[in-house]
Enzyme design. Structure first.
Site, PDB file in Angstrom:
ATOM      1  N   CYS A   1       0.731  -1.326  -0.042  1.00 18.30           N
ATOM      2  CA  CYS A   1       0.243   0.056  -0.122  1.00 18.30           C
ATOM      3  C   CYS A   1       0.966   1.347   0.120  1.00 18.30           C
ATOM      4  O   CYS A   1       0.747   2.242  -0.808  1.00 18.30           O
ATOM      5  CB  CYS A   1      -0.828  -0.062   1.044  1.00 18.30           C
TER       6      CYS A   1
ATOM      7  N   HIS B   1      -2.308   6.761   4.727  1.00 17.20           N
ATOM      8  CA  HIS B   1      -1.347   5.775   4.710  1.00 17.20           C
ATOM      9  C   HIS B   1       0.216   6.320   4.349  1.00 17.20           C
ATOM     10  O   HIS B   1       0.961   5.506   3.836  1.00 17.20           O
ATOM     11  CB  HIS B   1      -1.530   4.388   4.466  1.00 17.20           C
TER      12      HIS B   1
END
Length: 589
Positions: free
Chosen positions: A82, A144
Site C-alpha cells: 500500500c 497511509h
C-alpha cells in the site's frame, strides 16, 4: 431592417456557440479544467470486478464506468504494497526515488501513526499541482503516507501539506486490529515471539527463587529483583505499542483534528460517503479534485448488514458490493448536479488482492484472475496488475478497451496535462501522460520499460517491444511460496523481498502477451531471442539505476518504530480517546 440585423447576429452567435461548444466536448484544451474524481480501492484484486471477468460478485456501478468509458487491461501498480504504491501514484515516481521503499521485510508499509517516516514534504503530488491551478482538492478515506516528523502535532506528512485542501478519513489504514477482540493483523508472528520471550524472561526470577526456597543455596534478592525488573521493562517496551494498536493507529481525522480515537467502525462507511457527497456539493461550481481512497476491501471487511450475504464470494464479496454501492452514490451526485459530462472519473486499486488473508470461514482477500501471485509479491503479475477505468463523456470513447501497458504513475502527468499544470522541473517523472492513448491519438503506450520493486530490491523488469507488440517480463528474484507450490506465502502471511527468496541466473523470462499467467518460462531451447531479450532488459536496468540518487529512507527501522512523542492523541497522552464525529446520517442512505 434593424430587427433583421439583430436577428441575424443572434442566429450567428448561437450557431458559433453550438459549433465551438461541440468542439470543446471533443478536444481537450488546457483551459477545459474538468472536475476530477479518483476512486482507489485497498487490496482489490483485478479479478474482483464483473467488467474484468468476475461472476460471483455484482459491481454494476463500476461496470457502468467501464461501459461508459475506457477500460485498461494492462494497468500496473508501481509496488505490491500500500504505502509505496500510493506514494508512486501521488508523485508519478518509483517509490525508491522518494525513499518510500523499505529495505526490511518487516516494515514495508508505514506501520505506526507514531512513526517518523512518511512521504517527504519536498515531493510534489498531483494534488499540489492542481491546487496551484485553482482546483479545490479533497481526500476522503485512507492516507497511509505518514503523519508527523519531530513532534506530535507538526503533521509534516499530513495530506494538507501535500496539496489537499480538505481531509476526512484515517491517516493510517484499516486493520483487523481496529476491531475490538479481533485477531491481530499487525506483525502477528512478531507478537507471538515477543510474548514467548516475555514468558521466558518472567520465568527466570521464579526459577531463581527455587534454590532459596529449597534451601540449596541462597540467591541474592537484588539478583532476583534485577531479573524481574528486566522482564517487566522488556514487556513494557513492546506492549506499550502493540498492546494498544487499536487506540494508536485506528484514528479518524478531519483535517488536523482527531474526531474518533479509536475509530468506530460501524459508522465509518456512512461518514466517509457523507463527506464525499458534501465535498461535491460544496465545490460543484468547480473545478475540484476529489480523491476517494476507500478503506474497502481490506480486512476486517466491515460491511453493513444490508450487504451481508449478497454475494457468492462470502464476506469479501459483500464488502466489494458495498464499495460498488458507494461508487454509485457518488456517480448519482455527479448526475444530479449535471457534472458528469465535465468530470473525469477514474477507478483503480493500490495493488493486487491479498491471497494470504484467510480465516476459518474462508478467503478474506481478493481474486487476481488468471494472474500469478498477489499483494506483497514484487514481480508476479497478481500483485501489481490492477483495474484501470477512465470515464469522461464527450471526450473519451465509451466502451473502449486498451491492452497497452500503463501504470498508476501515469496519473500524475495525466492530471497535470488536463488540469493545465506544469511538471516539476529537474525531477525524474516515471509516469507518462495517458490522454493521447485514451483519446486514440496514439495506439501504443509510451512505456518501453517498467521496473518492479519489492521494497528497495528490483525483482522484475518488463520490456514492451512495440514493433512486434510483445511484452517480455524478466524475473531476477522471486519469492518462495510456503508451503511449496501453494501459490502464496501462507506460512509467513506475506512474501519477503529478501532472505527466503530465489535468485535466478539466468533470469526467468516470460512472454506475458501470450502467457499472462506466467506458467511457461522461456529458455534458449524454446525461445531463439532469449539471450538478446535478457541483455536488452539488463542494459535498461543499468540505465535506470543510473538515474537513482540517494535519499533518506523513510521506512527505515528507526523511522518505523513507534515513538510516544509522535503519537497523535485526542486528550492527554497516554489517556487518548474521543468521539466527536457527526452522529447524523441521512436515512436515505
Amino acid at each position: 431592417m434593424k430587427q433583421l440585423f439583430y436577428g441575424w447576429r443572434c442566429w450567428l452567435s448561437a450557431s458559433l456557440w453550438c459549433f465551438f461548444g461541440s468542439l470543446q466536448g471533443t478536444f481537450i484544451t488546457r483551459n477545459s479544467r474538468p472536475n476530477i474524481v479518483l476512486f482507489m480501492a485497498d487490496d482489490l484484486g483485478v479479478g474482483d470486478l464483473c467488467c474484468y471477468g468476475n461472476s460471483s460478485v455484482s459491481t454494476p456501478n463500476i461496470d457502468r464506468l467501464a461501459s461508459e468509458g475506457v477500460r485498461l487491461t494492462h494497468h500496473l501498480a508501481a509496488a505490491s504494497m500500500c504505502t509505496p504504491s500510493r506514494a508512486a501514484f501521488l508523485t508519478g515516481r518509483y517509490p525508491v526515488r522518494s525513499g518510500m521503499a523499505s529495505s526490511s521485510n518487516l516494515n514495508r508499509d508505514v506501520v505506526w501513526l507514531g512513526g517518523s517516516g512518511g512521504l517527504p514534504p519536498n515531493e510534489t503530488t498531483f494534488a499540489k499541482l492542481l491546487q496551484h491551478r485553482g482546483y479545490r482538492t479533497g481526500l476522503i478515506g485512507k492516507w497511509h503516507q505518514g503523519l508527523s516528523c519531530a513532534s506530535r502535532d507538526d503533521h509534516c506528512y499530513h495530506p494538507l501539506n501535500h496539496g489537499f485542501d480538505y481531509f476526512y478519513g484515517m491517516p493510517f489504514e484499516l486493520l483487523s486490529d481496529c476491531q475490538a477482540f479481533h485477531t491481530p493483523e499487525l506483525h502477528r508472528r512478531l507478537r507471538v515471539r515477543l510474548w514467548v520471550s516475555t514468558v521466558v524472561l518472567a520465568l527466570i526470577p521464579l526459577l531463581l527463587l527455587v534454590p532459596t526456597c529449597a534451601r540449596w543455596f541462597p540467591v541474592p534478592w537484588p539478583v532476583i529483583l534485577a531479573f524481574a525488573l528486566l522482564a517487566l521493562l522488556f514487556f513494557a517496551s513492546w506492549f506499550s505499542s502493540y498492546g494498544f494498536t487499536r487506540r494508536w493507529n485506528c484514528v479518524l481525522m478531519r483535517n488536523h483534528e482527531i474526531l474518533q480515537q479509536p475509530v468506530r467502525l460501524e459508522r465509518l462507511t456512512w461518514l466517509t460517503l457523507k463527506e464525499a457527497l458534501a465535498f461535491i456539493d460544496r465545490y460543484k461550481r468547480g473545478p475540484f479534485l476529489l480523491f476517494i481512497s476507500f478503506l474497502h476491501v481490506h480486512t476486517p471487511l466491515i460491511t453493513k448488514e444490508k450487504f451481508v450475504g449478497h454475494s457468492k464470494f462470502g464476506l469479501y464479496g459483500d464488502n466489494v458490493e458495498e464499495m460498488d454501492w458507494m461508487v454509485g452514490k457518488v456517480l448519482e451526485a455527479l448526475d444530479r448536479e449535471r457534472l458528469a459530462n465535465h468530470t473525469l472519473v477514474y477507478f483503480t486499486s493500490d495493488n493486487g488482492g491479498r491471497l494470504e488473508a484467510q480465516d476459518r470461514s474462508g478467503q478474506l482477500g481478493g481474486w487476481n484472475g488468471r494472474y500469478k501471485g498477489g499483494r506483497g509479491m514484487g514481480g508476479w503479475e497478481g500483485g501489481i496488475r490492477v483495474p484501470g477505468i477512465f470515464r469522461w463523456p464527450t471526450v473519451l470513447e465509451a466502451g473502449k478497451v486498451i491492452d497497452e501497458p500503463t501504470s498508476l504513475m501515469d496519473i500524475f502527468p495525466t492530471l497535470s496535462y488536463i488540469g493545465g499544470g506544469i511538471l516539476p522541473p529537474g525531477r525524474v517523472i516515471d509516469g507518462r501522460n495517458l490522454m493521447p492513448l485514451l483519446e486514440g491519438r496514439v495506439s501504443r503506450s509510451e512505456h518501453e520499460f517498467l521496473f518492479h520493486y519489492c521494497g528497495v530490491s528490483l525483482h522484475t523488469a518488463r520490456w514492451y517491444q512495440k514493433d512486434c507488440a510483445t511484452v517480455w517480463k524478466v524475473h531476477f528474484v522471486t519469492p518462495r511460496f510456503s508451503p511449496e507450490g501453494a501459490g502464496a506465502c501462507y506460512g509467513s502471511g506475506v512474501c519477503p523481498c529478501s532472505g527466503d527468496v530465489t535468485y535466478h541466473d539466468p533470469p526467468l523470462l516470460f512472454d506475458i502477451s501470450r502467457d499472462p499467467s506466467e506458467s511457461r518460462p522461456l529458455n534458449p531451447d524454446n525461445e531463439a531471442s532469449f539471450d538478446s531479450v535478457v541483455k536488452k532488459v539488463e542494459a535498461a536496468v543499468r540505465r535506470h539505476r543510473g538515474t537513482l540518487t540517494p535519499v533518506p529512507q523513510q521506512l527505515s527501522t528507526f523511522n518505523t518504530l513507534w515513538k510516544p512523542w509522535l503519537q497523535p492523541c485526542c486528550g492527554t497522552f497516554p489517556f487518548c480517546g474521543c468521539d466527536r464525529a457527526d452522529d447524523i446520517v441521512s436515512a436515505a442512505w
